[in-house]
Design an enzyme around this catalytic site. Structure first.
Site, short mmCIF file in Angstrom:
data_model
loop_
_atom_site.label_atom_id
_atom_site.label_comp_id
_atom_site.label_asym_id
_atom_site.label_seq_id
_atom_site.Cartn_x
_atom_site.Cartn_y
_atom_site.Cartn_z
N GLY A 160 0.83 -1.21 0.00
CA GLY A 160 0.00 0.00 0.00
C GLY A 160 0.86 1.25 0.00
N ASP A 161 0.22 2.39 -0.17
CA ASP A 161 0.90 3.70 -0.15
C ASP A 161 1.95 3.84 -1.25
OD1 ASP A 161 -0.48 4.29 2.29
OD2 ASP A 161 0.99 3.02 3.30
N GLU A 162 1.74 3.20 -2.37
CA GLU A 162 2.72 3.27 -3.47
C GLU A 162 2.58 4.55 -4.28
OE1 GLU A 162 0.48 0.84 -3.16
OE2 GLU A 162 1.50 -1.08 -2.92
N HIS A 166 -5.40 8.00 -0.02
CA HIS A 166 -4.63 8.39 -1.19
C HIS A 166 -4.27 9.85 -1.02
CE1 HIS A 166 -5.45 4.78 -3.27
NE2 HIS A 166 -6.72 5.00 -3.38
N THR A 167 -2.99 10.17 -1.20
CA THR A 167 -2.61 11.57 -1.12
C THR A 167 -2.49 12.13 -2.53
OG1 THR A 167 -1.38 10.98 0.84
CG2 THR A 167 -0.97 13.17 -0.07
N VAL A 197 8.63 11.01 -10.43
CA VAL A 197 9.79 11.62 -9.76
C VAL A 197 9.38 12.77 -8.83
CG1 VAL A 197 11.51 10.94 -11.47
CG2 VAL A 197 10.21 13.05 -11.82
N GLY A 198 8.09 12.83 -8.48
CA GLY A 198 7.63 13.87 -7.56
C GLY A 198 6.13 13.72 -7.36
#
Ligand code: GDP
Length: 424
Positions: free
Chosen positions: A12-14, A41-42, A414-415
């Site tokens: 999770g949190d990928e 989800h962020t 990449v961000g």
């Protein structure tokens, strides 16, 4: 037209949310098909930074219809709080933008309470629940002891059904946990506060989706959590209580005739894990702290520091296989820029034998990581937008992952921002 699922490959949190936010542009409908308010989800976009728990990530795009399918744990309290929170940033969730399947089961107020009571009873053997009521909810769903969202539209029927469930639930609250019983008056107050507010969103989403399918609309399926937390294929019992795999999407989306044509598996460039359970590659001490800080690895829901470690190829390969991914994304590659050498867990050592398969959960705690090192790239890559501009060592790392997991890398992130992406 092809439909696509965006799913997690690891614990999770990928960074699934950022991928859904990026790709919703190409889709007409975004559907959450499992899970509830227990993970987040962020998403970072022009409206601000958001930690979404239940709302599909397509909520930020105009013209996109978002659906909560029958497979989700529909928590009216969490959902309404989220709708109010995004409204503060100018994102207004209306019934033409969000639909709730009338077949979604409702997470009732005692589910959260029972989650806390059970974790407290387990004490040092706890599962590491986020205490959002998910496990008690799903166990009640499969015992047929909760209600469907559509029942809120039939008050007379609802009252009778809920009175029966209330009587049964109080037996557990009182006799198992010695907790206070729920009264009908208290439940009625909860229903009028939250049940009433979700009513306008409840629709026969199955009929809507069948129509959309015949009109050639494109659907994006959004998963919560990931392969290794899948109830059937994950690190049981340290899993979530629903099926996180893409294969479940047609069942949980409220329209089983929808096909998943493409499955995008999201892999983080290193390992993180929230909560309990075996985590073979775990780092401790200073090197863990450094990676945690570099990647801002703190839970979106709980703020808990995440457990961290190097990329685990053994677990990631398994994660890709069970998702049946057709393409993968590597996220947070920028986070590794501070490392001189990039560590990778290539194999496990189990009972003196070096293995490349992911072991059965009971023996997983005995596995030890075999670590090898690759060259670091020693520069900031967060501004890179084209594959050919990535430093050679970073390309090598991505190509190594592609080879080892046996699936094409289609994107490198990449961000956190929408545009911080390399499309390959
Ligand atoms: P999800 O549940 O899979 O969506 O994962 P999270 O919400 O935990 O997202 C991972 C976190 O990493 C979020 O804070 C994202 O904004 C952030 N993020 C996603 N992709 C990248 C990336 O490529 N680089 C960096 N530095 N941060 C990222």
């Amino acid at each position: 037209m092809s439909n696509c699922a965006i799913v997690g490959v690891n614990w999770g949190d990928e960074g699934k949310g950022r991928m859904v936010d990026l790709l919703t542009e190409d889709y007409d409908i975004v559907i959450r098909y499992q899970g509830g308010g227990n993970a987040g989800h962020t998403i970072v976009n022009k409206y601000g930074k958001f930690a979404l728990h239940l709302l599909p990530s397509g909520i930020f795009r105009d013209g996109v219809v978002n659906i909560l399918g029958n497979g989700v744990a529909l928590d009216p309290e969490n959902l309404m709080n989220e709708i109010d929170t995004v409204a503060e940033s100018g994102v207004f969730v209306t019934p033409d933008k969000l639909m709730i399947s009338d077949r979604a089961s409702v997470l009732l107020p005692w589910h959260r309470e029972l989650d806390g009571l059970e974790e407290a009873r387990l004490a040092d053997k706890k599962y590491g629940s986020t205490k959002q009521g998910i496990a008690p909810f799903y166990s009640d769903k499969y015992q047929k002891k909760t209600i469907l969202a559509g029942e809120l539209l039939y008050p007379e029927h609802l009252r009778e059904h809920l009175l029966g469930i209330l009587e049964w639930k109080n037996l557990t609250l009182k006799n198992v946990y010695g907790a206070e019983e729920w009264t009908w008056e208290r439940l009625e107050a909860w229903l009028s506060e939250y049940g009433e507010r979700i009513k306008p969103y409840i629709k026969d989403t199955g009929a809507y989706l069948r129509r959309a399918q015949s009109e050639g609309k494109r659907v994006l399926f959004e998963a919560q959590l990931a392969s290794l937390r899948d109830l059937d294929y994950g690190i049981y019992p340290y899993t979530t209580s629903s099926n996180t795999l893409a294969a479940y999407a047609p069942v949980g989306c409220s329209c089983p005739s929808l096909k998943v044509d493409e499955i995008i598996g999201v892999i983080k460039a290193y390992s993180t894990c929230v909560g309990e359970g075996p985590f073979t590659c775990e780092w401790f001490g200073e090197e863990a702290e450094k990676l945690r800080e570099a990647g801002s690895e703190y839970g979106a829901k709980t703020g808990r520091p995440r457990r961290v470690g190097p990329l685990d190829i053994v677990a990631t390969r398994y994660g890709v296989q069970v998702q049946a991914a057709t393409c993968v994304v590597i996220t947070k590659l920028d986070v590794l820029s501070y490392m001189d050498k990039i560590p990778v867990c290539t194999h496990y050592k189990l009972n003196g034998e070096v293995i490349d398969y992911f072991p059965f959960p009971s023996v997983l705690p005995d596995a030890e990581p075999v670590i090898e090192y690759m060259d670091g790239w020693g520069c900031d890559i967060s501004g890179v937008r084209r594959w050919e501009d990535l430093p050679r060592a970073a390309q090598e790392y991505v190509l190594y992952i592609e080879r080892e997991v046996g699936c094409r890398v289609g994107y490198v992130s990449v961000g956190p921002e929408r545009e911080s992406i390399i499309i390959r």
